[in-house]
Design a protein around this motif. Structure first.
Motif, PDB file in Angstrom:
ATOM      1  N   ARG A   1       0.857  -1.324  -0.013  1.00  0.00           N
ATOM      2  CA  ARG A   1       0.061   0.090  -0.108  1.00  0.00           C
ATOM      3  C   ARG A   1       0.710   1.271   0.034  1.00  0.00           C
ATOM      4  O   ARG A   1       0.194   2.289  -0.151  1.00  0.00           O
ATOM      5  CB  ARG A   1      -0.844   0.085   1.312  1.00  0.00           C
ATOM      6  CG  ARG A   1      -2.118  -0.964   1.297  1.00  0.00           C
ATOM      7  CD  ARG A   1      -3.002  -0.582   2.280  1.00  0.00           C
ATOM      8  NE  ARG A   1      -3.552   0.612   1.915  1.00  0.00           N
ATOM      9  CZ  ARG A   1      -4.456   1.502   2.723  1.00  0.00           C
ATOM     10  NH1 ARG A   1      -4.472   1.100   4.110  1.00  0.00           N
ATOM     11  NH2 ARG A   1      -4.576   2.880   2.534  1.00  0.00           N
TER      12      ARG A   1
ATOM     13  N   ALA B   1      -7.901  -7.428 -11.770  1.00  0.00           N
ATOM     14  CA  ALA B   1      -8.378  -7.070 -10.336  1.00  0.00           C
ATOM     15  C   ALA B   1      -7.898  -5.378 -10.484  1.00  0.00           C
ATOM     16  O   ALA B   1      -8.664  -4.625  -9.913  1.00  0.00           O
ATOM     17  CB  ALA B   1      -7.788  -7.664  -9.271  1.00  0.00           C
ATOM     18  N   LEU B   2      -6.609  -5.157 -10.674  1.00  0.00           N
ATOM     19  CA  LEU B   2      -6.083  -3.889 -10.677  1.00  0.00           C
ATOM     20  C   LEU B   2      -6.863  -2.912 -11.718  1.00  0.00           C
ATOM     21  O   LEU B   2      -6.877  -1.743 -11.445  1.00  0.00           O
ATOM     22  CB  LEU B   2      -4.551  -3.976 -10.894  1.00  0.00           C
ATOM     23  CG  LEU B   2      -3.730  -4.266  -9.869  1.00  0.00           C
ATOM     24  CD1 LEU B   2      -2.232  -4.292 -10.324  1.00  0.00           C
ATOM     25  CD2 LEU B   2      -3.771  -3.433  -8.560  1.00  0.00           C
ATOM     26  N   GLU B   3      -7.176  -3.615 -12.864  1.00  0.00           N
ATOM     27  CA  GLU B   3      -7.650  -2.822 -13.901  1.00  0.00           C
ATOM     28  C   GLU B   3      -8.984  -2.234 -13.597  1.00  0.00           C
ATOM     29  O   GLU B   3      -9.346  -1.169 -13.855  1.00  0.00           O
ATOM     30  CB  GLU B   3      -7.495  -3.712 -15.396  1.00  0.00           C
ATOM     31  CG  GLU B   3      -8.027  -2.930 -16.491  1.00  0.00           C
ATOM     32  CD  GLU B   3      -8.360  -3.844 -17.751  1.00  0.00           C
ATOM     33  OE1 GLU B   3      -8.734  -3.416 -18.902  1.00  0.00           O
ATOM     34  OE2 GLU B   3      -7.672  -5.052 -17.633  1.00  0.00           O
ATOM     35  N   GLN B   4      -9.833  -3.181 -13.080  1.00  0.00           N
ATOM     36  CA  GLN B   4     -11.148  -2.770 -12.609  1.00  0.00           C
ATOM     37  C   GLN B   4     -11.137  -1.741 -11.773  1.00  0.00           C
ATOM     38  O   GLN B   4     -11.926  -0.539 -11.963  1.00  0.00           O
ATOM     39  CB  GLN B   4     -11.953  -4.040 -12.023  1.00  0.00           C
ATOM     40  CG  GLN B   4     -12.119  -5.085 -12.944  1.00  0.00           C
ATOM     41  CD  GLN B   4     -12.912  -6.232 -12.170  1.00  0.00           C
ATOM     42  OE1 GLN B   4     -13.214  -6.134 -10.888  1.00  0.00           O
ATOM     43  NE2 GLN B   4     -13.419  -7.164 -12.985  1.00  0.00           N
ATOM     44  N   ARG B   5     -10.114  -1.552 -10.596  1.00  0.00           N
ATOM     45  CA  ARG B   5      -9.997  -0.434  -9.747  1.00  0.00           C
ATOM     46  C   ARG B   5      -9.530   0.666 -10.410  1.00  0.00           C
ATOM     47  O   ARG B   5     -10.080   2.011 -10.318  1.00  0.00           O
ATOM     48  CB  ARG B   5      -9.007  -0.817  -8.597  1.00  0.00           C
ATOM     49  CG  ARG B   5      -9.746  -1.639  -7.910  1.00  0.00           C
ATOM     50  CD  ARG B   5      -8.937  -1.759  -6.413  1.00  0.00           C
ATOM     51  NE  ARG B   5      -7.698  -2.274  -6.433  1.00  0.00           N
ATOM     52  CZ  ARG B   5      -6.519  -1.655  -6.390  1.00  0.00           C
ATOM     53  NH1 ARG B   5      -6.394  -0.246  -6.148  1.00  0.00           N
ATOM     54  NH2 ARG B   5      -5.052  -1.956  -6.460  1.00  0.00           N
ATOM     55  N   TYR B   6      -8.792   0.655 -11.267  1.00  0.00           N
ATOM     56  CA  TYR B   6      -8.010   1.802 -12.171  1.00  0.00           C
ATOM     57  C   TYR B   6      -9.072   2.444 -13.001  1.00  0.00           C
ATOM     58  O   TYR B   6      -8.973   3.415 -13.519  1.00  0.00           O
ATOM     59  CB  TYR B   6      -6.818   1.456 -12.964  1.00  0.00           C
ATOM     60  CG  TYR B   6      -5.639   1.190 -11.908  1.00  0.00           C
ATOM     61  CD1 TYR B   6      -5.652   1.397 -10.457  1.00  0.00           C
ATOM     62  CD2 TYR B   6      -4.552   0.662 -12.206  1.00  0.00           C
ATOM     63  CE1 TYR B   6      -4.734   1.003  -9.661  1.00  0.00           C
ATOM     64  CE2 TYR B   6      -3.326   0.249 -11.424  1.00  0.00           C
ATOM     65  CZ  TYR B   6      -3.443   0.536 -10.265  1.00  0.00           C
ATOM     66  OH  TYR B   6      -2.366   0.092  -9.460  1.00  0.00           O
TER      67      TYR B   6
ATOM     68  N   VAL C   1     -12.197   3.071 -12.926  1.00  0.00           N
ATOM     69  CA  VAL C   1     -13.034   4.147 -12.335  1.00  0.00           C
ATOM     70  C   VAL C   1     -12.181   5.468 -12.439  1.00  0.00           C
ATOM     71  O   VAL C   1     -12.722   6.587 -12.642  1.00  0.00           O
ATOM     72  CB  VAL C   1     -13.309   3.757 -11.164  1.00  0.00           C
ATOM     73  CG1 VAL C   1     -14.483   4.858 -10.552  1.00  0.00           C
ATOM     74  CG2 VAL C   1     -14.283   2.634 -10.966  1.00  0.00           C
ATOM     75  N   GLU C   2     -10.900   5.552 -12.017  1.00  0.00           N
ATOM     76  CA  GLU C   2     -10.427   6.573 -11.648  1.00  0.00           C
ATOM     77  C   GLU C   2      -9.800   7.246 -13.113  1.00  0.00           C
ATOM     78  O   GLU C   2      -9.866   8.602 -13.507  1.00  0.00           O
ATOM     79  CB  GLU C   2      -8.907   6.461 -11.001  1.00  0.00           C
ATOM     80  CG  GLU C   2      -9.153   6.064  -9.502  1.00  0.00           C
ATOM     81  CD  GLU C   2      -7.988   5.592  -9.028  1.00  0.00           C
ATOM     82  OE1 GLU C   2      -7.000   6.435  -8.715  1.00  0.00           O
ATOM     83  OE2 GLU C   2      -7.841   4.561  -8.182  1.00  0.00           O
TER      84      GLU C   2
ATOM     85  N   ALA D   1      -2.269   6.266  -9.626  1.00  0.00           N
ATOM     86  CA  ALA D   1      -2.945   4.930  -9.287  1.00  0.00           C
ATOM     87  C   ALA D   1      -1.788   3.996  -8.905  1.00  0.00           C
ATOM     88  O   ALA D   1      -1.641   3.237  -7.909  1.00  0.00           O
ATOM     89  CB  ALA D   1      -4.038   4.450 -10.429  1.00  0.00           C
TER      90      ALA D   1
ATOM     91  N   ARG E   1       0.472   5.002  -5.876  1.00  0.00           N
ATOM     92  CA  ARG E   1      -0.288   4.603  -4.482  1.00  0.00           C
ATOM     93  C   ARG E   1      -0.280   3.275  -4.141  1.00  0.00           C
ATOM     94  O   ARG E   1      -0.067   2.865  -3.155  1.00  0.00           O
ATOM     95  CB  ARG E   1      -1.796   4.989  -5.070  1.00  0.00           C
ATOM     96  CG  ARG E   1      -2.682   5.030  -3.543  1.00  0.00           C
ATOM     97  CD  ARG E   1      -4.135   5.057  -3.765  1.00  0.00           C
ATOM     98  NE  ARG E   1      -4.682   3.958  -4.603  1.00  0.00           N
ATOM     99  CZ  ARG E   1      -5.244   4.274  -5.905  1.00  0.00           C
ATOM    100  NH1 ARG E   1      -5.607   5.475  -6.268  1.00  0.00           N
ATOM    101  NH2 ARG E   1      -5.635   3.312  -6.817  1.00  0.00           N
ATOM    102  N   ASP E   2      -0.322   2.335  -5.355  1.00  0.00           N
ATOM    103  CA  ASP E   2      -0.124   1.026  -5.285  1.00  0.00           C
ATOM    104  C   ASP E   2       1.165   0.366  -4.827  1.00  0.00           C
ATOM    105  O   ASP E   2       1.656  -0.795  -4.747  1.00  0.00           O
ATOM    106  CB  ASP E   2      -0.804   0.031  -6.158  1.00  0.00           C
ATOM    107  CG  ASP E   2      -2.343   0.301  -5.855  1.00  0.00           C
ATOM    108  OD1 ASP E   2      -2.825   0.651  -4.616  1.00  0.00           O
ATOM    109  OD2 ASP E   2      -3.013  -0.288  -7.002  1.00  0.00           O
TER     110      ASP E   2
END
Length: 238
Positions: free
Chosen positions: A26, A122-127, A129-130, A148, A151-152
């Motif tokens: 994180r 899984a990362l792609e889905q979160r990114y 949105v941003e 993004a 941050r990770d």
């Protein structure tokens, strides 16, 4: 009993390892955020942070004070140092590589590819949105992706490349664009043997940015940074 004195030491060591792993996943991350994630008190987390800093496994960063914050202790966040990366890689990445070898032998290379795509997905889905909030401009979307990734814990950065007057910087011939760099890769050693991870990440970047990107260098292949070229010339948009 002599053995009873060992138990607290073992538990303390395991908790310190959990803190180090959480920072790797994180970072940059604050002590209070770590405490919330790990179910620990802030003083307990700070004790482990001091030990990890003294051991050279993490680095401390001062967060710019927000307007109206007032006096007091400045906010700080923590990231892995080079030594911290090596400490985590030596334990977790070797185990991951062994597991991937077993998966490849038992189910074939296609199973490894599907696993890599699932992990990156899984990362792609979160990114997504941003990046959607950044609009359609490629440069703005790259900036959002860099934020993004950083941050990770990927230590990402970006800079324009291509033709600048009569001078050409590192870019495919005849193109101008953005060079997206990642200074850290959590699966670097595994990707050295299983390039499916690099391929899956490159494909995800193309989908997120809406252009066909080109991977120029990777940590897995011995380069000092992962480098991806993102075209911004006319006709590059899918």
């Amino acid at each position: 009993m002599p053995g009873s004195a060992v138990v607290p030491q073992v538990l303390e060591s395991r908790t310190r390892d959990r803190v180090l792993q959480a920072i790797g996943e994180r970072g940059p991350v604050t002590a209070s955020a770590l405490a919330d994630d790990l179910g620990l008190t802030v003083p307990a987390v700070r004790r482990h942070l001091e030990n990890l800093t003294d051991a050279g496994l993490i680095d401390e960063r001062v967060i710019a004070a927000a307007t109206g914050r007032g006096r007091g202790r400045p906010a700080r966040s923590y990231v892995l140092s080079d030594g911290g990366h090596q400490a985590l890689d030596s334990d977790y990445d070797h185990l991951a590589t062994e597991a991937l070898r077993f998966l490849s032998q038992e189910a074939g290379d296609d199973a490894v590819r599907r696993f890599a795509e699932s992990r990156v997905g899984a990362l792609e889905q979160r990114y997504a949105v941003e990046l959607a909030a950044a609009g359609t401009d490629t440069t703005a979307r790259v900036d959002a992706l860099v934020a993004a990734l950083t941050r990770d814990g990927f230590a990402a950065s970006a800079r324009p490349v291509g033709r600048t007057g009569a001078t050409a910087t590192a870019a495919p011939a005849g193109l101008s664009g953005i060079q997206l760099c990642q200074g850290h890769c959590p699966v670097q050693h595994a990707a050295r043997e299983f390039p499916q991870f690099c391929d899956a990440e490159t494909d995800a970047f193309s989908r997120l940015l809406g252009v066909h990107v080109q991977r120029l260098a990777t940590l897995a292949h011995g380069d000092h940074v992962c480098t991806t070229f993102v075209p911004t010339t006319e006709g590059s948009t899918r």
